[in-house]
Design an enzyme around this catalytic site. Structure first.
Site, PDB file in Angstrom:
ATOM      1  N   GLN A 270      39.682  27.220  39.530  1.00  0.00           N
ATOM      2  CA  GLN A 270      39.187  27.335  40.708  1.00  0.00           C
ATOM      3  C   GLN A 270      37.975  26.150  41.011  1.00  0.00           C
ATOM      4  OE1 GLN A 270      37.928  31.373  40.430  1.00  0.00           O
ATOM      5  NE2 GLN A 270      36.802  31.042  38.448  1.00  0.00           N
ATOM      6  N   HIS A 308      29.243  46.777  44.733  1.00  0.00           N
ATOM      7  CA  HIS A 308      29.507  47.017  43.295  1.00  0.00           C
ATOM      8  C   HIS A 308      29.327  48.433  43.186  1.00  0.00           C
ATOM      9  CE1 HIS A 308      29.415  42.454  42.455  1.00  0.00           C
ATOM     10  NE2 HIS A 308      30.373  42.919  42.044  1.00  0.00           N
ATOM     11  N   ASP A 333      31.747  37.511  36.865  1.00  0.00           N
ATOM     12  CA  ASP A 333      30.505  37.211  36.804  1.00  0.00           C
ATOM     13  C   ASP A 333      29.652  38.467  36.244  1.00  0.00           C
ATOM     14  OD1 ASP A 333      30.543  39.413  38.814  1.00  0.00           O
ATOM     15  OD2 ASP A 333      31.246  38.351  40.130  1.00  0.00           O
ATOM     16  N   GLU A 353      39.022  38.016  31.701  1.00  0.00           N
ATOM     17  CA  GLU A 353      38.679  36.892  32.919  1.00  0.00           C
ATOM     18  C   GLU A 353      39.493  35.627  32.568  1.00  0.00           C
ATOM     19  OE1 GLU A 353      37.616  34.285  35.746  1.00  0.00           O
ATOM     20  OE2 GLU A 353      36.745  36.423  35.802  1.00  0.00           O
ATOM     21  N   ASP A 387      44.833  35.497  31.118  1.00  0.00           N
ATOM     22  CA  ASP A 387      45.421  35.886  32.304  1.00  0.00           C
ATOM     23  C   ASP A 387      45.664  37.652  32.344  1.00  0.00           C
ATOM     24  OD1 ASP A 387      48.293  36.638  33.761  1.00  0.00           O
ATOM     25  OD2 ASP A 387      47.274  34.917  34.716  1.00  0.00           O
ATOM     26  N   ASP A 405      39.163  43.256  40.455  1.00  0.00           N
ATOM     27  CA  ASP A 405      38.360  42.695  41.326  1.00  0.00           C
ATOM     28  C   ASP A 405      39.226  41.077  41.314  1.00  0.00           C
ATOM     29  OD1 ASP A 405      36.196  41.781  43.023  1.00  0.00           O
ATOM     30  OD2 ASP A 405      34.832  41.672  41.303  1.00  0.00           O
TER      31      ASP A 405
END
Length: 539
Positions: A270, A308, A333, A353, A387, A405
Site C-alpha cells: 500500500q 476506536h 497502527d 497485520e 494475511d 479493521d
C-alpha cells in the site's frame, strides 16, 4: 548476439514503463485491476499501431530510426512519472469545473481513460521496435531469426514485469524506478549507436548525450519530488483553481509551498501518507495529524478517539460479555489495540497485520506512538505479520471477540475480505457466545427516490453474512458506522448504564443502532460477494 541483447533490453524497458504507468494511475483511481486492465489494453492497441507504422519506414534507415526511437523512449521514461502527476493535478485543480464526471460513480474509469496519453506513446514506439530489430538482423546476417528474437522479446517482458513489481518499485519508488529503466533504455540506445559501421562521430556524440541524459535524470528526480508533493498537497487540501492561466499555475505552486510536506511511504502492499499537525506552515490551524492508506482516510488525531472507542466499547457493550481472548485483523497502527488494553478482563490480544512497515510505523513514528501509547509493546499483545484471511483459515484458536479493521474494498483484492468465504472462515474462529465487529461502508437513508446505483454496500455485506450463516447483524454509528455480528439468537441492544466512564460525548452519540440501514437492505443471493463471483462496492 547484440540483436538478442537489444531485444531483451528493449522489451524489459517497455513493459516496465507500462507497469509504472498503471501503478501511478492506481493512485488516482483507487482500483488496481481497473488501472492495470485499461492501461494494458491501450498499450497493446498502441503496439499494434506502431508495428503497422514500422512497415512504412524507409528500408535503409532501420538503425538510425531505432536509435531515434529508443532515445525518445528513454526521454519519455525520464519524465513519465512527473508528467502523469502534472496531468492529474492540472485536471483536478484547474479543469475540475469542466469535468462533471470527475466525482461520483465511475470516476476511476474516466480518470484512467483521460490519462492514457503516455501509454499510447510508449506503446506506439514499442510496437515499432520488433519489426526494426528483425529487419536490422536480416540485413546484417542475411538470415531470418524472427522466432528467436520474438521469444527473447517475450522473455524480456516477463523479467521486466517481475523486476518492476517485486523489486524496483518496493525498493525505490515510482519515479526512481522509471528513471532507472530509462537509464537502461539509454544504454540500449548507446549499443545501437556503436553498432553503426560509419559512425566516426559516435564517441563525441555519446559522451555529450550521456552527460546531458544523466544531468536530465538528476534534475528530473529533484523536481519530481516537488511535483509529487504539489499533487499530494492539492489532494489533501482540496485545492481548486477556477482560472486557467500562467499566473494561476504559478500562484498554485507558490500556494503549495505554504503547506508542510506529506511523508509518503510506498510499501509492497500500500501507499501510506502521514499528514502533519500543522499542515499549513504559515501557522493557521488547518488540519491535524492524519494517516491515509492509498489516499483513503485511516485516522486523524481529532477523530480517532470516537472511532476506536465506538468500535471497542460499542461491540463489547452489545455483546453483553467480557471477552478474554481477542483477535484483531488489520489495525496495524496500534490504536485499536490501545483501546482494547483499557479492559483488564482481556487476557490476550492477537494482532494480524499484512504490512510489516505499518507495525514499524506504529512502534517508531513519534505521532502514531503517542496516540497508541506504545500498545504494541504490551505483553498481552502478540503481533503476527501475515494475511488475515490465511490466518483465520489455518488457526485452531477460538476467540471471544474479533475486531476487523480493514481498508474499504476499493479493489477486488480488498473485496475478498468482505466475501462470503471470508465470513465463513471467520465464523469458525468465533466462540458460540462470541462476536465480531467491522468497519464497513454503508449508505444511509436509502429510499425509493434514491438514484444511487444498487446494490448498496450494506446490501452486499449483509447478503454475504447471511450466506455465511450469520443471521444476527446490526449497524450502529451515525458518525462512524460499524457492523456488529453475533452468533447469539437474541437481537443485540445497547445497555447504556454499563458503558465505560471514560467515553467522549461524540462516542456516546455514535452508540446508536441504525435500524433503517438493515431494514431497508436488499439481502438476497444475487448480492452475495464471493471470491469466485466478486461484486463491486460503491459508496
Amino acid at each position: 548476439m547484440i540483436i538478442y541483447l537489444l531485444s531483451f533490453l528493449l522489451s524489459f524497458c517497455s513493459i516496465s514503463y507500462q507497469f509504472v504507468i498503471a501503478r501511478v494511475l492506481m493512485q488516482f483511481s483507487n482500483d488496481e485491476i481497473l488501472s492495470q486492465s485499461i492501461t494494458l489494453g491501450f498499450y497493446l492497441v498502441a503496439m499494434g499501431l506502431g508495428s503497422q507504422a514500422a512497415g512504412f519506414l524507409k528500408k535503409k534507415s532501420e538503425r538510425h530510426t531505432l536509435f531515434m526511437l529508443e532515445m525518445a523512449l528513454a526521454l519519455v521514461g525520464l519524465f513519465l512519472v512527473p508528467l502523469l502527476y502534472l496531468s492529474y493535478t492540472f485536471l483536478s485543480v484547474f479543469l475540475y469545473h469542466y469535468l462533471p464526471f470527475w466525482t461520483g460513480w465511475g470516476q476511476g474509469a474516466e480518470k484512467v481513460f483521460l490519462l492514457q496519453g503516455c501509454t499510447l506513446l510508449v506503446g506506439f514506439l514499442t510496437g515499432m521496435e520488433l519489426p526494426l530489430l528483425i529487419k536490422l538482423h536480416e540485413k546484417n546476417t542475411g538470415k531470418s531469426s524472427f522466432n528467436r528474437i520474438l521469444g527473447i522479446n517475450y522473455l524480456g517482458a516477463l523479467v521486466g514485469s517481475f523486476a518492476v513489481s517485486l523489486y524496483l518499485i518496493p525498493l525505490l519508488d515510482l519515479a526512481r524506478s522509471s528513471v532507472l529503466v530509462a537509464i537502461l533504455n539509454f544504454i540500449a540506445t548507446v549499443i545501437i549507436a556503436f553498432g553503426a559501421r560509419k559512425a566516426l562521430w559516435r564517441w563525441g556524440a555519446t559522451v555529450v548525450a550521456s552527460a546531458l541524459f544523466f544531468i536530465s535524470a538528476a534534475q528530473t528526480l529533484k523536481y519530481t519530488d516537488v511535483i509529487e508533493q504539489a499533487y499530494i498537497k492539492s489532494f489533501y487540501s482540496e485545492t481548486r483553481v477556477p482560472e486557467i492561466s500562467v499566473r494561476a499555475v504559478k500562484n498554485f505552486f507558490l500556494y503549495m509551498d505554504d503547506f508542510a510536506d506529506v511523508d509518503r511511504y510506498v510499501t509492497p502492499y500500500q501507499i501510506i501518507d502521514t499528514v502533519p499537525d500543522k499542515f499549513m506552515k504559515s501557522g493557521e490551524d488547518i488540519g491535524d495529524f492524519s494517516l491515509y492508506l492509498n489516499m483513503q482516510p485511516q485516522f486523524s488525531r481529532l477523530t480517532q478517539r470516537t472511532y476506536h472507542e465506538s468500535m471497542v466499547e460499542g461491540a463489547i457493550n452489545l455483546s453483553n460479555t467480557h471477552p478474554k481472548e481477542v483477535l484483531v485483523l488489520g489495525a496495524g497502527d496500534g490504536l485499536l489495540v490501545a483501546e482494547l488494553l483499557k479492559h483488564t478482563d482481556i487476557e490476550k490480544i492477537i494482532l494480524v497485520e499484512l504490512d510489516p512497515f505499518m507495525i514499524r510505523l506504529a512502534k517508531e513514528h513519534k505521532d502514531i506512538k503517542e496516540l497508541n501509547r506504545g500498545s504494541l509493546y504490551d505483553p498481552r499483545v502478540e503481533v503476527i505479520i501475515g494475511d488475515a484471511f490465511n490466518y483465520i483459515r489455518r488457526t485452531k484458536k477460538v476467540f471471544d471477540g474479533v475486531f476487523v479493521d480493514f481498508p474499504f474494498p476499493v479493489s477486488y483484492e480488498l473485496g475478498k475480505l468482505f466475501s462470503v468465504e471470508f465470513y465463513s472462515a471467520l465464523s469458525a474462529v468465533i466462540s458460540p457466545q462470541g462476536f465480531f465487529v467491522a468497519d464497513v461502508p454503508i449508505w444511509r437513508g436509502i429510499n425509493a427516490a434514491d438514484q444511487r446505483p444498487r446494490p448498496a454496500p450494506q446490501d452486499i455485506v449483509l447478503s454475504s453474512l447471511r450466506a455465511a450463516g450469520f443471521n444476527n447483524a446490526v449497524v450502529y454509528g451515525p458518525i462512524e458506522a460499524f457492523m456488529f455480528v453475533s452468533k447469539k439468537s437474541q437481537k443485540p441492544v445497547f445497555n447504556y448504564d454499563s458503558l465505560s466512564p471514560w467515553l467522549s460525548n461524540a462516542t456516546l452519540l455514535n452508540l446508536t443502532i441504525l435500524t433503517s440501514v438493515t431494514d431497508k437492505a436488499d439481502v438476497s443471493e444475487k448480492n452475495v460477494n464471493s471470491i469466485y463471483r466478486p461484486r463491486r462496492f460503491r459508496w
